[in-house]
Design an enzyme around this catalytic site. Structure first.
Site, PDB file in Angstrom:
ATOM      1  N   CYS A 251       0.823  -1.209   0.000  1.00 57.40           N
ATOM      2  CA  CYS A 251       0.000   0.000   0.000  1.00 57.40           C
ATOM      3  C   CYS A 251       0.861   1.265   0.000  1.00 57.40           C
ATOM      4  CB  CYS A 251      -0.993  -0.055   1.152  1.00 57.40           C
ATOM      5  SG  CYS A 251      -2.398   1.062   0.947  1.00 57.40           S
TER       6      CYS A 251
ATOM      7  N   ARG B 282      -7.931   1.867   0.458  1.00 54.17           N
ATOM      8  CA  ARG B 282      -7.533   3.160  -0.106  1.00 54.17           C
ATOM      9  C   ARG B 282      -6.182   3.072  -0.808  1.00 54.17           C
ATOM     10  NH1 ARG B 282      -6.815   7.543   4.221  1.00 54.17           N
ATOM     11  NH2 ARG B 282      -4.688   6.949   3.882  1.00 54.17           N
TER      12      ARG B 282
ATOM     13  N   HIS C  57      -3.070  -5.559   0.972  1.00 57.41           N
ATOM     14  CA  HIS C  57      -2.537  -5.945   2.282  1.00 57.41           C
ATOM     15  C   HIS C  57      -2.576  -7.460   2.488  1.00 57.41           C
ATOM     16  CE1 HIS C  57      -2.337  -1.842   3.974  1.00 57.41           C
ATOM     17  NE2 HIS C  57      -3.330  -1.615   3.136  1.00 57.41           N
TER      18      HIS C  57
ATOM     19  N   GLU D 167      -0.864  -9.168   4.455  1.00 57.26           N
ATOM     20  CA  GLU D 167      -0.646  -9.471   5.871  1.00 57.26           C
ATOM     21  C   GLU D 167      -1.949  -9.544   6.656  1.00 57.26           C
ATOM     22  OE1 GLU D 167      -0.848  -5.019   5.653  1.00 57.26           O
ATOM     23  OE2 GLU D 167      -0.043  -6.609   4.386  1.00 57.26           O
TER      24      GLU D 167
END
EC number: 4.3.3.6
Length: 194
Positions: free
Chosen positions: A83, A140, A175, A177
């Site tokens: 990100c 985002r 993401h 993770e």
């Protein structure tokens, strides 16, 4: 084998947990720690560094403030960026407030997916990733609008490029993770020879 996670902002503990699990899955023991990186000294002995998401202008300011800009640019290990981390890796971010690292020759569009309330999850196909599609969480996030100079595109959505790699670096607009799927962490470690 030691992995560092830039611990200035973002989902640091989630990256630590994911890389710890990926290392264990690849056969590494507790002798292979995943640590928080807050200053240049913390990078010593790390084979890899994760740059988490967050707010790219804030992270770039904190990287400068903590004296990490040059040490990260000069870092010989691999970098796994998600990100806002992807934004920091780019050569062209289109925002003078972001002091990017410029480690991947690409142009990114910050917040291409809109505001936080427009976050979403999607199954994407990642080039060369066994096991079917990858469930990606987009918060985002940015997109790469142009990849140059050997930056390999791994995945796209209808908005643009969302995963790239070059050599020892991998950058993702989403993401990984935040889910239980460790395949991208493992691929990154494997690319480092781990």
């Amino acid at each position: 084998m030691k992995v560092g996670v830039l611990a200035l902002q973002g989902d640091v503990s989630e990256h630590i947990d994911a890389f710890t699990a990926a290392l264990r899955k690849r056969g590494y023991t507790e002798d292979s720690p995943v640590i928080e990186v807050r200053n240049p000294e913390d990078l010593a002995g790390c084979a890899a560094l994760a740059i988490p998401g967050g707010e790219s202008t804030t992270i770039s300011r904190l990287v400068d403030k903590n004296g990490l800009y040059k040490p990260i640019r000069d870092f010989k290990g691999g970098i796994f960026a998600t990100c806002a981390g992807m934004i920091l890796m780019a050569t062209d971010v289109g925002d003078p407030r972001v002091h990017s690292l410029g480690l991947l020759d690409m142009t990114v569009d910050r917040n291409a997916f809109g505001r936080q309330r427009e976050s979403f999850e999607a199954d994407i196909r990642v080039q060369g990733l066994d096991g079917g599609s990858f469930h990606a969480v987009f918060i985002r996030g940015p997109v790469v609008t142009e990849a140059r100079d050997g930056v390999v595109v791994l995945a796209r959505t209808d908005k643009g490029i969302v995963a790239v790699e070059k050599g020892r670096h991998m950058a993702l607009a989403f993401h990984p993770e935040l889910g239980g799927d460790l395949r991208l962490h493992e691929r990154f470690l494997k690319n480092l020879g781990v």
